[in-house]
Design a protein around this motif. Structure first.
Motif, short mmCIF file in Angstrom:
data_model
loop_
_atom_site.label_atom_id
_atom_site.label_comp_id
_atom_site.label_asym_id
_atom_site.label_seq_id
_atom_site.Cartn_x
_atom_site.Cartn_y
_atom_site.Cartn_z
N PRO A 5 0.79 -1.22 0.00
CA PRO A 5 0.00 0.00 0.00
C PRO A 5 0.82 1.27 0.00
O PRO A 5 0.45 2.25 -0.64
N SER A 6 1.95 1.30 0.71
CA SER A 6 2.73 2.53 0.80
C SER A 6 3.38 2.90 -0.52
O SER A 6 3.86 4.00 -0.69
N ARG A 7 3.40 1.98 -1.49
CA ARG A 7 4.06 2.23 -2.77
C ARG A 7 3.07 2.37 -3.91
O ARG A 7 3.45 2.52 -5.05
N ARG A 8 1.76 2.34 -3.62
CA ARG A 8 0.77 2.28 -4.68
C ARG A 8 0.41 3.63 -5.27
O ARG A 8 -0.32 3.70 -6.24
N ARG A 9 0.87 4.71 -4.71
CA ARG A 9 0.45 6.02 -5.19
C ARG A 9 1.20 6.38 -6.47
O ARG A 9 2.28 6.94 -6.43
N LEU A 10 0.60 6.07 -7.57
CA LEU A 10 1.26 6.21 -8.86
C LEU A 10 1.80 7.60 -9.09
O LEU A 10 2.93 7.79 -9.54
N LEU A 11 1.03 8.63 -8.81
CA LEU A 11 1.46 10.00 -9.07
C LEU A 11 1.33 10.89 -7.86
O LEU A 11 1.28 12.11 -7.99
N MET A 119 3.20 16.51 -18.67
CA MET A 119 3.81 15.18 -18.66
C MET A 119 3.50 14.41 -19.93
O MET A 119 2.36 14.28 -20.34
N GLY A 120 4.55 13.89 -20.57
CA GLY A 120 4.39 13.03 -21.73
C GLY A 120 4.33 11.57 -21.31
O GLY A 120 4.54 11.23 -20.13
N PRO A 121 4.06 10.66 -22.25
CA PRO A 121 3.97 9.24 -21.89
C PRO A 121 5.24 8.67 -21.28
O PRO A 121 5.19 7.84 -20.39
N GLU A 122 6.41 9.15 -21.76
CA GLU A 122 7.66 8.65 -21.20
C GLU A 122 7.80 9.01 -19.73
O GLU A 122 8.27 8.20 -18.92
N GLU A 123 7.38 10.23 -19.37
CA GLU A 123 7.46 10.66 -17.97
C GLU A 123 6.50 9.86 -17.10
O GLU A 123 6.82 9.50 -15.96
N ILE A 124 5.30 9.61 -17.61
CA ILE A 124 4.33 8.82 -16.84
C ILE A 124 4.85 7.40 -16.63
O ILE A 124 4.79 6.85 -15.52
N GLY A 182 -12.37 19.51 -16.26
CA GLY A 182 -11.64 20.26 -15.26
C GLY A 182 -10.53 19.52 -14.55
O GLY A 182 -9.89 20.07 -13.65
N ASP A 183 -10.26 18.27 -14.94
CA ASP A 183 -9.21 17.47 -14.30
C ASP A 183 -8.23 16.93 -15.33
O ASP A 183 -8.55 16.80 -16.52
N HIS A 184 -7.04 16.58 -14.86
CA HIS A 184 -6.11 15.77 -15.63
C HIS A 184 -6.38 14.32 -15.25
O HIS A 184 -6.42 13.97 -14.06
N VAL A 185 -6.57 13.47 -16.25
CA VAL A 185 -6.84 12.05 -16.01
C VAL A 185 -5.66 11.24 -16.57
O VAL A 185 -5.34 11.34 -17.76
N VAL A 186 -5.02 10.48 -15.72
CA VAL A 186 -3.92 9.60 -16.12
C VAL A 186 -4.37 8.16 -15.89
O VAL A 186 -4.91 7.83 -14.83
N ALA A 187 -4.18 7.30 -16.89
CA ALA A 187 -4.53 5.89 -16.74
C ALA A 187 -3.34 5.04 -17.17
O ALA A 187 -2.69 5.33 -18.19
N VAL A 188 -3.07 3.99 -16.40
CA VAL A 188 -1.94 3.10 -16.66
C VAL A 188 -2.40 1.66 -16.52
O VAL A 188 -3.04 1.29 -15.52
#
Length: 211
Positions: A5-11, A119-124, A182-188
């Motif tokens: 859990p402590s490592r799950r925060r993607l961004l 942020m570009g795809p490489e950064e994500i 109104g949001d930035h949406v990132v999906a991985v």
């Protein structure tokens, strides 16, 4: 494949990483814009069922930064789905993870406060690599495709490896970022390359995004 859990925060933390650098030119203009809250990006139940995924966790990540002497708060949303599968030679494992992070779009005097906008795809992909100890992403993308998600968006695919039950397995990593409501949406999406149908399941998750 599922990190602790402590490592799950993607961004987590990215949303305010460069806000302080704008302090000198914002002055008192942020007085009316000190709290910014994102809405979570989830996946439609029909898509979850079709893809064979299940909700693992959903929580809010609050980040604060001081800008021109004023505390600015970003309320980001994190949602994670996963599925299990039988991996040849290993057995039943977590065989796919699909994560969404939403972070509020925020601008003052025409300047974007949230660095996710750039942020570009490489950064994500690099940030996912950094946050997930089991995951290793190779630097260059191996493909991209257009997907009808919340709107038409480009999904970029990277190759890499993921460590499952002590075994290093070839994996594919799909990433996208778009602006919506109104949001930035990132999906991985992360899934072992050897499992038949995994790419199609991730595609279903992308297509089922709701925000």
């Amino acid at each position: 494949m599922s990190p602790p859990p402590s490592r799950r925060r993607l961004l987590a933390g990215v949303a305010t990483a460069s806000v302080a650098g704008l302090a000198g030119c914002l002055g008192g203009a942020i007085d009316d814009a000190t709290t910014h809250e994102a809405a979570p990006a989830t996946v439609a139940e029909s898509s979850i069922e079709e893809a064979g995924y299940g909700l693992e966790e959903s929580h809010e990540v609050v980040e604060e930064e001081t800008v021109a002497g004023q505390s600015v708060e970003f309320r980001n949303q994190y949602v994670e789905y996963a599925r299990s599968g039988d991996l040849p030679g290993i057995g039943e494992v977590t065989a796919g993870v699909f994560t969404t992070v939403t972070s509020p779009r925020a601008s003052v005097l025409g300047r974007e406060l949230n660095p996710i906008a750039e942020m570009g795809p490489e950064e994500i992909a690099a940030y996912a690599d950094e946050q997930y100890p089991e995951l290793s992403v190779r630097g260059e993308p191996v493909g991209e495709r257009s997907v009808e998600s919340l709107e038409a968006t480009t999904v970029t695919t990277f190759s890499g490896t993921v460590t499952i039950e002590g075994y290093e397995v070839d994996a594919l990593i799909d990433v996208t970022r778009l602006a919506h409501e109104g949001d930035h949406v990132v999906a991985v999406g992360v899934y072992p390359e050897a499992l038949p149908g995994s790419a199609g399941r991730i595609e279903t998750m992308f297509e089922g995004l709701d925000h």
